[in-house]
Enzyme design. Sequence first.
Site, short mmCIF file in Angstrom:
data_model
loop_
_atom_site.label_atom_id
_atom_site.label_comp_id
_atom_site.label_asym_id
_atom_site.label_seq_id
_atom_site.Cartn_x
_atom_site.Cartn_y
_atom_site.Cartn_z
N ASP A 183 43.97 33.06 52.64
CA ASP A 183 45.13 33.65 53.13
C ASP A 183 44.95 33.71 54.76
O ASP A 183 44.53 34.95 55.39
CB ASP A 183 45.15 35.16 52.77
CG ASP A 183 46.41 35.90 53.37
OD1 ASP A 183 47.26 35.24 53.81
OD2 ASP A 183 46.60 37.26 53.15
N CYS A 200 51.37 32.74 55.79
CA CYS A 200 52.78 33.25 56.53
C CYS A 200 53.40 32.61 57.22
O CYS A 200 54.33 32.73 58.09
CB CYS A 200 52.42 34.64 57.19
SG CYS A 200 51.06 34.21 58.50
N GLN A 220 49.52 44.42 54.78
CA GLN A 220 50.71 43.73 54.68
C GLN A 220 52.04 44.73 54.85
O GLN A 220 51.98 45.99 54.46
CB GLN A 220 51.00 43.31 53.37
CG GLN A 220 50.23 41.59 53.07
CD GLN A 220 51.02 40.71 53.71
OE1 GLN A 220 51.87 40.78 54.42
NE2 GLN A 220 50.53 39.54 53.44
#
EC number: 2.1.1.-
Length: 465
Positions: free
Chosen positions: A391, A418, A294
Amino acid sequence: MPETNGTEADSSGPRPGLRLELQAIDLDRDGHGLARWQGWVVVVPGLLPGERAKVQLQQRQKSRWLSRISERLDSSPTRRRPPCILAQDCGGCTLQHLEESAQRNWKQNQLHQTMLRLGGIDHPQAPALTDQRGLGYRNRGLIPLRRGEDDRLRMGYFRRGSHRIVNLSRCPVLDPRLDALVEPLKQDLDTSGLSADHDLSHSQGLRHLGLRIGHHTGEVLITVVSSQQLPALQRLAQQWIERWDPVKGVTLNLQPRRTNQILGATTTVLAGAPTIRELFCGLQLQLSTTTFFQINTPQAERIVACIVSWLSQAELAGPIVDAYCGIGTISLPLAAQGHHVVGLEINPDSIDQARSNADANGLGARTEFQAGDVANLLKETLATCSALVVDPPRRGLESSVIEAILSDPPGLLAYLSCDMATQARDLKRLLQPEGPYRLEQLQPVDFFPQTTHLENLAFLRRVSS
């Protein structure tokens, strides 16, 4: 609401060069002003909702027209001076001219509208987890390189809507410790005489400069992306290691292919070490040139803490499955809290790094990492697990993954995304009427101030078998 200046607009409709006076009514998903004229949507980069401007139409893009501002006639109370002097040209951070509180309000409204429109979900959001720094948050940069006609090196991000480089000497959203290296590195590469052309003509030479820092350790890894081996880089790399103590390694990444993919498959060490150390949620990680990690370390730690806290409130009889686990940034903090975690990931290199990170932190006995197709691996692991964390990349969950989840739904599901649009699409299927889940919480996270991006965490709880 004024739409035209009445001088050039006529019944012939829109055309390139037509001058209009418009008022923005909203921002599009890229952060550009939106106005309407004669039933057309007109995109006005740089204009905020409520502001009026004289604009000139440039080109049609399907059902919209792109325009540029000739003169802004008034200013929104939420407008501010952009912190970057290149904000009007660089396509990287499109909300710099909007106050940060207004940025967050707009992003949260975008999330609400997207969930409602694409997911049929009208659910309260928790206040977004915000990064009060606003600037200096990026722990990594991959910056295109190109020599101009004057033979001087240009280094910077692309001009809005083009592949032309906006030459920069600093980037305010980069970690200040990386930002301080940008100009001297550019000068060294410029005077080296090495050819450079990121991906326009695919000529031989330098493509990108990569910078990565461990937020908590301060260790820096420099990467030069090139189409070929360049012996002159060896000398530069050693100089950089000796000049800056935080620089622990310099690598060369080879990308010979004609592609927009920045990094190639082969990375070699020019000087120093191939990796740097980072501390993440109190755990030690190794980051290489190609490691996915990240961009905003403190915000990533906050969202992982949310996941750990939510799952730790439940009595979990079986393991937690972490799908799309990468190098273990969610798996390992969960294991550190005493959970048994099974991480699934299609990239075998990431799985190797996850295992190494687990062993380095004494978590090997509580973790298991499997490489392969996530949908197929889920079919083998969901039957015995108590909770699932997903994720996925920007494209969201594959249909086969959703089918696997609905066929054998774990008691708890945490979905970090995201891309709010693909998440809304996926949640619509996971929360279908008579389905196994109900939505418990939406927790947005602002990882990227000054941009339109907003990450979102959805917590789902099983209510039926």
